[in-house]
Enzyme design. Sequence first.
Site, PDB file in Angstrom:
ATOM      1  N   ASP A 122     -50.667   5.110-144.418  1.00  0.00           N
ATOM      2  CA  ASP A 122     -51.241   6.455-144.328  1.00  0.00           C
ATOM      3  C   ASP A 122     -50.250   7.505-144.827  1.00  0.00           C
ATOM      4  OD1 ASP A 122     -53.592   5.428-143.216  1.00  0.00           O
ATOM      5  OD2 ASP A 122     -52.796   5.561-141.182  1.00  0.00           O
ATOM      6  N   GLY A 175     -46.064  -3.272-149.366  1.00  0.00           N
ATOM      7  CA  GLY A 175     -45.088  -3.220-148.284  1.00  0.00           C
ATOM      8  C   GLY A 175     -43.691  -2.962-148.794  1.00  0.00           C
TER       9      GLY A 175
END
Length: 314
Positions: free
Chosen positions: A254, A223
């Site tokens: 993605d 993240g």
Amino acid sequence: MTTRAAIAASIAYDTIMVFEGQFTDHILPDQIHKINLSFLSPKMRREYGGCAGNIAYNYALLGGEAVPMGMVGDDFGPYREHNLRTGVDQSCIVTAADAYTAQCFIVTDLSNNQLAGFHPGAMGRSAEIPLAQAGAVACGLVGPDAPDAMVLHTREMAEAGLPFVLDPGQNILLFSGEQLLAMIDQAPVLVCNDYEVELICDKTGLSLAALAERVQTLIVTRGGEGSHVYQNGDIHTVAPVPAVQVKDPTGCGDAYRAGLLLALAEGQPLLQGAQLGSVLGSIKIAVQGCQNHRPSRAEIRAQFEQHYGPWPFA
């Protein structure tokens, strides 16, 4: 040199509804055995999604030739038109008659808590699409999809000697540890987030170090803390690219994977692919929806050079 990439994963619609309150205000702790709730959601939007769709969109932004592989339903028309506008190849997107495209229905409250339901629809037949249908490709990716399709496409890419990424994602829970290792041992590159890698280690009984030894490259995204690239016993840290603003983290992973595919297609180090993925993730997170960001390739390159140095891609 071709950048044609076979992306075998889910293709789906995401329908997001916003409840302008808090779920917790309507859930009685002593009545959870008989929940029957309805949340008025004045705001709703429908987004193009699915891992293959999102990765293909970002790969096309990079100038790559994206070939998503997936089974869709009779309702795919608007998504197909979107793909045509964005330059995504349609040759391996097959329509199953009398079926819906996979769909996720999400209700979110003002604290970003979510209730979701997923209908796989036509995706359940994705194993009917062979890798050969994609023609000559430079690289590939196997992501969350119908389990039998993931097993098939992993085997096909391995047998073809194709450089490819295995990204089991949320489907880790659908496989036993033995089944996961059977796929991992065929893949040159394994990518997952920090939570998913813990799930894989738990299911397989392997330590993180032992898991990294099973593949040529293990990439763990973290993240806002960047990512780690494990290669040849070494751990490389990829610093994150600060986002202009944080609006919607869905689809950032993605976007990141598209950077890895371009590195594979061009034979560049995956460390630089991870850096490119970080750039794309920071661009995507500033926009709501998985396929609504529209940076030019020049803008992507400028951000890469600002944070990581000279542009290594063609």
